[in-house]
Design an enzyme around this catalytic site. Structure first.
Site, PDB file in Angstrom:
ATOM      1  N   THR A   1       0.849  -1.198   0.000  1.00 36.15           N
ATOM      2  CA  THR A   1       0.000   0.000   0.000  1.00 36.15           C
ATOM      3  C   THR A   1       0.880   1.242   0.000  1.00 36.15           C
ATOM      4  OG1 THR A   1      -1.928   1.033   1.026  1.00 36.15           O
ATOM      5  CG2 THR A   1      -0.327   0.078   2.535  1.00 36.15           C
ATOM      6  N   ASN A   2       0.305   2.412   0.272  1.00 34.43           N
ATOM      7  CA  ASN A   2       1.092   3.655   0.308  1.00 34.43           C
ATOM      8  C   ASN A   2       0.626   4.507   1.475  1.00 34.43           C
ATOM      9  OD1 ASN A   2      -1.159   5.384  -0.657  1.00 34.43           O
ATOM     10  ND2 ASN A   2      -0.962   4.087  -2.474  1.00 34.43           N
ATOM     11  N   ARG A   3       1.185   5.683   1.596  1.00 33.17           N
ATOM     12  CA  ARG A   3       0.958   6.491   2.791  1.00 33.17           C
ATOM     13  C   ARG A   3      -0.322   7.327   2.764  1.00 33.17           C
ATOM     14  NH1 ARG A   3       5.479   6.580   5.905  1.00 33.17           N
ATOM     15  NH2 ARG A   3       7.456   6.121   4.864  1.00 33.17           N
TER      16      ARG A   3
END
Ligand code: C5P
Length: 392
Positions: free
Chosen positions: A199-201
């Site tokens: 995933t990402n931030r």
């Protein structure tokens, strides 16, 4: 502001007392209008004592014209709205003071449904609500919880605090009334195996702020989100996890949308193969690109539809974004330099530049994500006016 607080006959009528008190506390003039059935649950004396004027007696005995309250209102709020009240309003029956007020008003209307789960899920109720939404009525969705008679389920009226917030927001500029706005939000999660994801931030805060702002401006809003943030009030929310879930959910609603805002941070790549059980040891991951959802939306855009993309950059933000806007074929591209202090992922503030196809660029200094949302929507409204020639 003059507010008519309509109360129809459900057990949640007791919570309308709190709604009335809060509105009066915020210095609004509140006229409580109770249906006959509501009077079986709460006494007129309570509302007359808390409201700004006594509860009018009804269509026939109150001595006021049946249209006056509706004509003079700045807002009509119905809490609770029973299945019966919604049905009468949807078909245009005006057989008591509350329904007559609803038909006579041009002010924003907010309804707060409350009923048993079976009734809430009945197609008749869903269709009546869809009709009302189409006409610009704002709906504060019921929550799940304890209902009358000890039942538990969806149908419990939203909390007074939420109702008051949505109701007051509905009185801001209604320049997206009658429009369907679709917003995507959050970072997608791409499965490695049943336990692990890539995933990402992204927090989803900017997308959720956009959905809430669009709803406040009168739009019917569909929020497709992979964020765990709570759904904004008055917004239809579709929860998704991966890029392909998000793509499917967006494709299902985009053809009906006047505006699509892709605020989601779609993962750029995902494991080519998803293991069906948790692996042990370090996996040898082969990655593949995710579908470019925005490109698909641009390819199938309906005439006049406004498409907005977001771009998170860390260097030469505006230069890169200008090229991205042209390459993606969107109307607006909101670019943030995620390396700037206080901007980008997980902050409550953001510093962006809004780039427009055709050349405009507006740099906005650091401000709340809600204010950024409103600035983006100002540009969207200008585009909608330009494309349809109307002044909606
Ligand atoms: O190319 P980049 O990822 O920077 O583009 C950002 C924009 O494209 C965002 O609006 C994002 O939601 C969208 N996007 C998409 N599908 C992807 C990747 C990004 O719709 N696979």
């Amino acid at each position: 502001m003059r507010i008519v607080l309509g109360v129809s006959g459900g057990i949640a009528a007791y919570k309308a007392v709190e709604v009335c008190r809060r509105l009066v506390d915020s210095t609004h003039h509140v006229t409580p209008v109770l249906t006959e059935a509501a009077l079986r649950f709460v006494g007129a004396a309570t509302f007359s004592a808390l409201g700004s004027e006594p509860v009018p007696e009804g269509l026939w005995s109150g001595g006021i014209p049946h249209t006056r309250l509706g004509q003079e209102a700045d807002l009509v709020l119905v809490a609770p709205a029973t299945a019966d009240l919604l049905a009468r309003y949807a078909v245009g029956i005006a057989d008591d003071l509350l329904t007559a007020t609803l038909l006579a008003t041009r002010a924003p209307v907010v309804v707060c449904p409350a009923m048993h789960t079976e009734m809430w899920e009945h197609p008749a109720v869903a269709e009546n609500l869809a009709t009302l939404r189409r006409r610009g009525v704002r709906v504060v969705e019921p929550a799940s919880g304890r209902l009358a008679g000890g039942d538990v389920g969806v149908g419990r009226m939203a909390e007074p605090e939420t109702i008051v917030a949505v109701a007051l927001a509905a009185c801001g500029p209604q320049d997206l009334r009658g429009r369907h706005v679709v917003v995507s939000a959050g970072g997608t999660r791409e499965a490695i195996d049943p336990v692990r994801v890539i995933t990402n931030r992204s927090s989803g805060k900017q997308g959720h702020a956009l959905a809430a702002a669009a709803a406040s401006r009168g739009a019917r809003v569909t929020l497709v989100t992979s964020s765990s943030l709570p759904a904004p009030a008055g917004v239809e929310t579709v929860e998704v996890e991966s890029a392909s879930d998000m793509q499917a959910a967006l494709q299902a609603v985009a053809s009906d949308a006047d505006v699509v805002v892709m605020a989601a941070a779609v993962a750029d790549f995902r494991p080519k193969v998803v293991a069906d059980h948790k692996g042990h040891g370090v996996p040898d991951l082969e990655l593949e690109p995710t579908p470019d959802i925005l490109a698909g939306l641009v390819a199938h855009r309906r005439p006049g539809q406004v498409l907005v993309g977001f771009a998170a950059e860390t260097d030469d933000a505006v230069g890169r974004a200008r090229r991205k806007l042209e390459q993606k074929g969107v109307d607006l591209l909101v670019v943030n330099d995620v390396s700037a202090p206080g901007a980008g992922f997980d902050h409550d503030t953001n510093e962006v530049t809004i780039l427009e196809s055709g050349g405009g660029a507006t740099a906005l200094p650091l401000r709340s994500k809600r204010e950024v949302a409103d600035a983006v929507l100002d540009k969207v409204v200008a585009r909608l006016r330009g494309s349809t020639g109307d002044s909606a």
